[in-house]
Design a protein around this motif. Sequence first.
Motif, PDB file in Angstrom:
ATOM      1  N   GLN A 108       0.434  10.033   2.248  1.00 23.39           N
ATOM      2  CA  GLN A 108       0.642   8.837   3.057  1.00 23.39           C
ATOM      3  C   GLN A 108      -0.622   7.989   3.032  1.00 23.39           C
ATOM      4  O   GLN A 108      -1.719   8.489   3.255  1.00 23.39           O
ATOM      5  CB  GLN A 108       0.945   9.271   4.481  1.00 23.39           C
ATOM      6  N   PRO A 109      -0.496   6.686   2.759  1.00 22.85           N
ATOM      7  CA  PRO A 109      -1.700   5.845   2.765  1.00 22.85           C
ATOM      8  C   PRO A 109      -2.269   5.742   4.184  1.00 22.85           C
ATOM      9  O   PRO A 109      -1.581   6.073   5.143  1.00 22.85           O
ATOM     10  CB  PRO A 109      -1.208   4.486   2.302  1.00 22.85           C
ATOM     11  N   GLU A 110      -3.475   5.293   4.267  1.00 25.60           N
ATOM     12  CA  GLU A 110      -4.108   5.122   5.572  1.00 25.60           C
ATOM     13  C   GLU A 110      -3.238   4.198   6.428  1.00 25.60           C
ATOM     14  O   GLU A 110      -2.769   3.166   5.971  1.00 25.60           O
ATOM     15  CB  GLU A 110      -5.479   4.472   5.361  1.00 25.60           C
ATOM     16  N   ALA A 147       4.367   8.544  10.646  1.00 25.91           N
ATOM     17  CA  ALA A 147       4.816   9.218   9.427  1.00 25.91           C
ATOM     18  C   ALA A 147       5.723   8.265   8.676  1.00 25.91           C
ATOM     19  O   ALA A 147       6.336   7.382   9.270  1.00 25.91           O
ATOM     20  CB  ALA A 147       5.571  10.483   9.779  1.00 25.91           C
ATOM     21  N   CYS A 148       5.775   8.419   7.375  1.00 26.17           N
ATOM     22  CA  CYS A 148       6.701   7.609   6.575  1.00 26.17           C
ATOM     23  C   CYS A 148       7.132   8.448   5.385  1.00 26.17           C
ATOM     24  O   CYS A 148       6.860   9.641   5.324  1.00 26.17           O
ATOM     25  CB  CYS A 148       6.033   6.298   6.152  1.00 26.17           C
ATOM     26  N   ARG A 149       7.787   7.825   4.422  1.00 27.33           N
ATOM     27  CA  ARG A 149       8.318   8.594   3.297  1.00 27.33           C
ATOM     28  C   ARG A 149       7.247   8.920   2.252  1.00 27.33           C
ATOM     29  O   ARG A 149       7.504   9.672   1.325  1.00 27.33           O
ATOM     30  CB  ARG A 149       9.428   7.796   2.611  1.00 27.33           C
ATOM     31  N   CYS A 150       6.083   8.289   2.380  1.00 26.99           N
ATOM     32  CA  CYS A 150       5.085   8.439   1.320  1.00 26.99           C
ATOM     33  C   CYS A 150       4.376   9.789   1.367  1.00 26.99           C
ATOM     34  O   CYS A 150       4.110  10.322   2.426  1.00 26.99           O
ATOM     35  CB  CYS A 150       4.048   7.330   1.423  1.00 26.99           C
ATOM     36  N   ASP A 151       4.091  10.288   0.191  1.00 29.73           N
ATOM     37  CA  ASP A 151       3.322  11.514   0.080  1.00 29.73           C
ATOM     38  C   ASP A 151       2.447  11.416  -1.168  1.00 29.73           C
ATOM     39  O   ASP A 151       2.984  11.408  -2.278  1.00 29.73           O
ATOM     40  CB  ASP A 151       4.282  12.709  -0.011  1.00 29.73           C
ATOM     41  N   ARG A 156       0.832  -1.203   0.000  1.00 29.45           N
ATOM     42  CA  ARG A 156       0.000   0.000   0.000  1.00 29.45           C
ATOM     43  C   ARG A 156       0.866   1.252   0.000  1.00 29.45           C
ATOM     44  O   ARG A 156       0.446   2.317  -0.380  1.00 29.45           O
ATOM     45  CB  ARG A 156      -0.922  -0.005   1.226  1.00 29.45           C
ATOM     46  N   HIS A 157       2.070   1.081   0.517  1.00 27.26           N
ATOM     47  CA  HIS A 157       2.991   2.224   0.554  1.00 27.26           C
ATOM     48  C   HIS A 157       3.840   2.234  -0.716  1.00 27.26           C
ATOM     49  O   HIS A 157       4.262   1.179  -1.181  1.00 27.26           O
ATOM     50  CB  HIS A 157       3.891   2.143   1.787  1.00 27.26           C
ATOM     51  N   ARG A 158       4.038   3.415  -1.240  1.00 28.59           N
ATOM     52  CA  ARG A 158       4.874   3.563  -2.430  1.00 28.59           C
ATOM     53  C   ARG A 158       5.740   4.788  -2.214  1.00 28.59           C
ATOM     54  O   ARG A 158       5.318   5.899  -2.551  1.00 28.59           O
ATOM     55  CB  ARG A 158       4.012   3.799  -3.688  1.00 28.59           C
ATOM     56  N   SER A 163       9.525   2.287   7.986  1.00 28.56           N
ATOM     57  CA  SER A 163       8.176   2.627   8.476  1.00 28.56           C
ATOM     58  C   SER A 163       7.109   2.128   7.512  1.00 28.56           C
ATOM     59  O   SER A 163       6.077   1.598   7.921  1.00 28.56           O
ATOM     60  CB  SER A 163       8.019   4.142   8.651  1.00 28.56           C
ATOM     61  N   CYS A 164       7.359   2.315   6.223  1.00 30.11           N
ATOM     62  CA  CYS A 164       6.389   1.872   5.204  1.00 30.11           C
ATOM     63  C   CYS A 164       6.223   0.350   5.273  1.00 30.11           C
ATOM     64  O   CYS A 164       5.106  -0.171   5.228  1.00 30.11           O
ATOM     65  CB  CYS A 164       6.865   2.267   3.815  1.00 30.11           C
ATOM     66  N   LEU A 165       7.343  -0.348   5.405  1.00 32.20           N
ATOM     67  CA  LEU A 165       7.283  -1.817   5.431  1.00 32.20           C
ATOM     68  C   LEU A 165       6.609  -2.324   6.707  1.00 32.20           C
ATOM     69  O   LEU A 165       5.869  -3.315   6.679  1.00 32.20           O
ATOM     70  CB  LEU A 165       8.691  -2.411   5.306  1.00 32.20           C
TER      71      LEU A 165
END
Length: 255
Positions: A233-235, A227-231, A18-20, A32-34
Amino acid sequence: MKVLPPRTLPPDKPFQRRHRPPSVGHWASYRSCLRWDFGFSCGFCLLHEADFFHGQPGARTGIMTIEHQTLKSKAPKKANDFENCFFACRLCNRARGTKPREHQGARLLDPTHKAWVDHFELVEDRLRPVPGDIDAEYTRFAYDLDDPEKVSRRRARRELLTDRLLLLARIGEELSALLDLAERLRSLGSPSFKSAWKEIVSLRLQAHRALQVLRLYRAIPDDAPRACRCDPQPELSLPDVLGRQVVDIDETWSL
Ligand SMILES: [Zn+2]
Ligand SMILES: [Zn+2]
């Protein structure tokens, strides 16, 4: 409060990415995404962070790692490829070491493309490959999915949580009957009201203790990254395949 089930069943769908992260970064920055994508669990043996640290954050360092299915040493260019990064416990990561992705016609299973339920059956506390499934056999061998420590951690969770969940259910039933009784006794002005109330307090204390144990197995840890690197950020939620298995506990009647 959402706690882990006594046993995590092999997911019936692949883990979804879900995170990219919007740009390629160093693979360590995907952590964090993983963690969210794999629900704080090892994508291979399915042990959760809580199975290792039992609520003691100090014991957490180095428990979960980032596994590269295409080895960093074999393909340095793929080291920072998000699709090549998997959340894995240190035991799985260490067991795999530099074993190749393909070996004698068998290929490591990718938990973001394969549903574990199609390849493994949870028998007691072991992940048994489906008979004749050489990819599952090789994956089990490469990550040592049933090494004695993993089996014992699965067993420890199963026994502890089964016991405390049953205890809580029993206390819940007894409490609701006792609360009714106490209310009746109070309205009658009966002196037995006090002893019923004492019993209620004692049950609530037992519930409180059971909940303290269950709290160590929260499905979403206290330090879950917000928080993570995504922007954008997925739910921030558990993956569906694990979220459907968690046990939702009503804490309202505890102390
Ligand atoms: Zn992210
Ligand atoms: Zn693992």
